[in-house]
Design an enzyme around this catalytic site. Structure first.
Site, PDB file in Angstrom:
ATOM      1  N   ARG A  55       0.818  -1.210   0.000  1.00 52.57           N
ATOM      2  CA  ARG A  55       0.000   0.000   0.000  1.00 52.57           C
ATOM      3  C   ARG A  55       0.853   1.260   0.000  1.00 52.57           C
ATOM      4  NH1 ARG A  55      -4.937   0.232   2.887  1.00 52.57           N
ATOM      5  NH2 ARG A  55      -6.082  -1.688   2.540  1.00 52.57           N
ATOM      6  N   THR A  56       1.758   1.338   0.961  1.00 52.86           N
ATOM      7  CA  THR A  56       2.560   2.549   1.076  1.00 52.86           C
ATOM      8  C   THR A  56       3.468   2.702  -0.143  1.00 52.86           C
ATOM      9  OG1 THR A  56       2.487   2.287   3.457  1.00 52.86           O
ATOM     10  CG2 THR A  56       4.125   3.803   2.600  1.00 52.86           C
ATOM     11  N   LYS A  83      21.115 -10.877   1.480  1.00 47.81           N
ATOM     12  CA  LYS A  83      22.402 -11.580   1.589  1.00 47.81           C
ATOM     13  C   LYS A  83      23.321 -10.876   2.578  1.00 47.81           C
ATOM     14  CE  LYS A  83      21.926 -12.700  -3.296  1.00 47.81           C
ATOM     15  NZ  LYS A  83      22.073 -11.856  -4.491  1.00 47.81           N
ATOM     16  N   ARG A 105      11.333   2.501   4.017  1.00 49.05           N
ATOM     17  CA  ARG A 105      10.504   1.775   4.990  1.00 49.05           C
ATOM     18  C   ARG A 105      11.411   0.726   5.598  1.00 49.05           C
ATOM     19  NH1 ARG A 105       5.170  -0.430   6.319  1.00 49.05           N
ATOM     20  NH2 ARG A 105       4.457   1.613   5.656  1.00 49.05           N
ATOM     21  N   HIS A 135       5.732   7.458  11.208  1.00 46.58           N
ATOM     22  CA  HIS A 135       5.257   7.301   9.842  1.00 46.58           C
ATOM     23  C   HIS A 135       4.647   8.658   9.459  1.00 46.58           C
ATOM     24  CE1 HIS A 135       3.866   5.657   6.219  1.00 46.58           C
ATOM     25  NE2 HIS A 135       3.055   4.703   6.645  1.00 46.58           N
TER      26      HIS A 135
END
Lengths: 321, 430
Positions: A55-56, A83, A105, A135
């Site tokens: 969504r974001t 990795k 994020r 946020h």
């Protein structure tokens, strides 16, 4: 304005209002014949997502594209990050590739600030959610949505009562909203079981309650937070049913909200847990407006941070074209 | 050698003559002809500092620190004895490993290196390590600790406390209740609530201190509490001492100065276990050190390579280096605040730690017949901490850029000058 948006603390009340005003102007333009603005043509926006959040990510992606930026989606899964590549090496790689803005994020609180402060990268950094910290674009889109429903509160939220309900302890949405809504003058009440309120909440500029029934009839806005089912296993609450009974927004609780009041949720919703289907789909539920406004706010943030010509001043709108 | 114009902890101004390993004369003025005359010029001369809590990383993480580089760092900070903790790889839980570390210390020849042995095999907290074998090895281990981890099982802790009585051992506990600190990142309070970092409640430390004090009383054994950080912890230890329980405790320099609000920028240089606490805790720790509730200062020098700190907060390593700044921090927090005098400082940083651990030839007053371990520090001068200039192999000092009182010019280890005019004598081969 600051070069980065890491926390609501980076913004003054006026800067926050300007971001909301810019979003309003951008909507007027988007509703016009030329949907896509050329403003960020030639600039590269990287969506650096260490956590899944479709969504974001698509909200930022669509915002950047509407401003004609080139967008690179860098997902940690299946990339060199899995990795063991460090945040530093990833940042320097993006720098070498010429990123102008990095939307990050990350599951670690403070990751966005680390990226911005470290000197690893020259790009503007936009926090799209860092751990259980903040946020900020979510809070901005929530404030934008609230403002649309309360015409008397265009420049100040003074007199508005907002309840934020649910897992405050782990919620970056709650932290950013507390900072922004109180900065704009709103009275905020947190409602949660004591296990899901942080120790230290007494230092926040809010009141709090363990009883949703006592609070719900006093508020103009009720913002429900997503509850992770996993919290049950850590004994934050006994069962989903017990949580829902005490802290869920049922139809009967919804009916007691002040007239003109609205229901918000940052999504994705757990229907039947923190919000009943009846409440989620009620006429005063603004959940889908929040999604639409998210794109506008992220356009506004990208536009403002990456040096677009001001669309508004503190005095009001100016002609952008 | 002759040390002129030395201001001793008791404020007397003397000359000190050293022959071979010993102090042979202390007098207001000594007019002996000597090849090596050091003029302290009225600076403080203290007995060589003794650290009971050091991480030297060898064997296993020689990229962070070796016994040799750690010993150099010690010399720079005025220490003449170190006690490397057991959390190396392999763990120092056998006579073989502690003897290896002990031998590496002797080879370095810069200060005494007295290894600490693990309490439990592999630091797993389940089964006692071969404590007696370590105690009777060449390393003559007397302090045992699982530091980095808590001996959280109360029964294992009880057995350990009992078992070491036969050879005069002491258990040094890292007090951290593991369930109350799952995923913990920093002190739990106002700052953690704002930063969204998992909280580390003070009571997770205090609960273990309280439990272990009662265990030590019950089995009549000796308990040492590592790095106390909370006001409540100080109160518990004060209570225990009043009750006659044989408990000692340490505080680190960083917990005497730094507070959790420094974490607001998420710089992992401030990430440490146990975490930085609040100003109220800092004040309680200072008062506890001043009144002797906390017996000693210990560095918890914890070197980490750059990459282990150059990351987001959550994945960064816990720990700070501290050997080279310890004395300056204690001067700043305890002497300049008038909480302690120099006699008390010498006690907390040299005499008391040597007494607790039973280190021979360490922690002696600067008097005729004492082993010549000493440090010359000038509290009238200050210096700026520069992480690029440290003698440790690692750079993770939280004091970078800070201007601190107390410039160390000489360190003398068993009659041998190992730091001269602030420069290393040995160790150009690093």
């Amino acid at each position: 304005m600051n070069r980065h948006l890491l926390s609501i603390n980076d913004l003054s009340a006026n800067e926050a209002l300007m971001l909301l005003d810019t979003a309003s102007e951008l909507r007027k333009i988007s509703d016009g014949p030329m949907k896509k603005l050329p403003t960020l043509r030639g600039l590269t926006v990287v969506n650096l997502f260490y956590e899944d959040s479709t969504r974001t990510r698509i909200s930022f992606e669509s915002a950047a594209k509407r401003l004609s930026a080139d967008v690179i989606n860098f997902s940690a899964k299946g990339s060199s990050v899995s990795k063991g590549e460090s945040l530093k090496d990833t940042a320097q790689t993006l720098q070498a590739m010429g990123a102008d803005a990095v939307v990050i994020r990350h599951s670690a609180s403070g990751a966005a600030q680390r990226l911005a402060d470290s000197g690893w990268i020259a790009a503007s950094v936009i926090n799209a959610g860092d751990g259980t910290h903040e946020h900020p674009t979510q809070a901005l889109l929530d404030a934008f949505t609230i403002r649309e429903h309360f015409p008397d509160h265009q420049r100040s939220f003074s007199g508005l009562n907002v309840a934020i309900v649910g897992d405050i302890l782990h919620s970056r949405v709650a932290r950013s909203n507390v900072l922004l809504l109180t900065k704009l003058g709103a009275s905020v009440t947190l409602v949660a079981p004591p296990t899901l309120l942080p120790v230290g909440v007494e230092s926040w500029p809010v009141t709090y309650s363990f009883n949703l029934d006592e609070v719900v009839s006093e508020v103009d806005v009720v913002m429900m937070l997503r509850v992770q089912q996993e919290r049950m296993h850590d004994s934050f609450f006994p069962t989903a049913r017990e949580y829902s009974r005490s802290f869920g927004l049922s139809g009967s609780r919804l009916a007691r909200i002040k007239s003109g009041g609205i229901v918000m949720h940052p999504g994705p919703m757990n229907r039947g847990l923190e919000i009943s289907a009846e409440s989620a789909d009620a006429v005063n539920s603004v959940v889908l407006e929040q999604v639409a406004n998210g794109v506008l706010i992220r356009m506004s943030v990208l536009y403002s941070l990456l040096g677009g010509v001001p669309l508004v001043t503190e005095m009001g709108a100016v002609d952008a074209r | 050698m002759l040390v002129k114009n030395a201001l001793l902890p008791d404020d007397s101004l003397v000359d000190i003559r050293i022959e071979r390993e010993f102090i042979v004369e202390v007098a207001p003025s000594i007019n002996a002809s000597d090849d090596d005359v050091v003029d302290a010029n009225g600076a403080r001369v203290l007995p060589g500092l003794v650290d009971l809590h050091t991480h030297l990383r060898e064997p296993g993480r020689e990229d962070a620190e070796t016994v040799f580089t750690g010993a150099r760092s010690a010399v720079k900070g005025g220490y003449t004895a170190l006690s490397p903790m057991a959390n190396t790889n392999p763990v120092a839980d056998t006579a073989g490993v502690v003897e290896q570390v002990f031998r590496l210390g002797q080879e370095a020849g810069l200060c005494d290196v007295f290894p600490i042995g693990a309490v439990t095999a592999g630091l797993r907290g389940e089964q006692l390590a071969e404590l007696s074998a370590m105690a009777h090895s060449h390393a003559k281990v007397r302090i045992f600790s699982d530091d980095g981890k808590c001996v959280s099982d109360p029964l294992v802790m009880r057995r350990a406390l009992e078992y070491v009585k036969s050879f005069g051992g002491i258990i040094a506990q890292h007090a951290q209740e593991p369930r109350l600190t799952m995923g913990a990142q920093m002190n739990e309070g106002a700052v953690s609530s704002q930063l969204g970092l998992t909280g580390w409640p003070a009571l997770a430390e205090e609960a273990i201190i309280a439990r272990d004090i009662l265990l030590a009383e019950h089995v009549k054994s000796r308990l040492h509490i590592c790095h106390v950080t909370t006001a409540g912890g100080v109160d518990l230890i004060r209570w225990a001492k009043a009750r006659g329980i044989d408990v000692t405790a340490e505080v680190t320099p960083h917990h005497l100065l730094l507070t959790d609000d420094l974490i607001s920028g998420y710089d992992p240089v401030f990430k440490v276990n146990p975490p930085l606490r609040t100003l109220a805790d800092v004040q309680a720790l200072r008062l506890g050190l001043a009144d002797g509730t906390i017996d000693i200062v210990a560095t918890d020098h914890a070197p980490h390579p750059i990459e282990d700190k150059e990351s987001e907060w959550q994945s960064a390593a816990f720990g700070m280096i501290g050997l080279e700044t310890a004395l300056s921090i204690v001067i700043k927090t305890m002497i300049e605040t008038n909480l302690m005098d120099w006699t008390a400082l010498a006690d907390r940083m040299s005499l008391a730690p040597a007494r607790i651990a039973g280190y021979s030839g360490q922690g002696q007053d600067l008097a005729v017949g004492s082993v010549a371990n000493l440090v010359v520090v000038d509290p009238r001068r200050s210096w700026e901490v520069d992480r690029e200039l440290v003698s440790s192999k690692s750079r993770n000092t939280p004091f970078h850029g800070m201007v601190l009182p107390g410039v160390i010019s000489y360190t003398v280890y068993r009659g041998k000058v190992v730091l001269r005019a602030g420069e290393h004598i040995e160790g150009s081969n690093v």
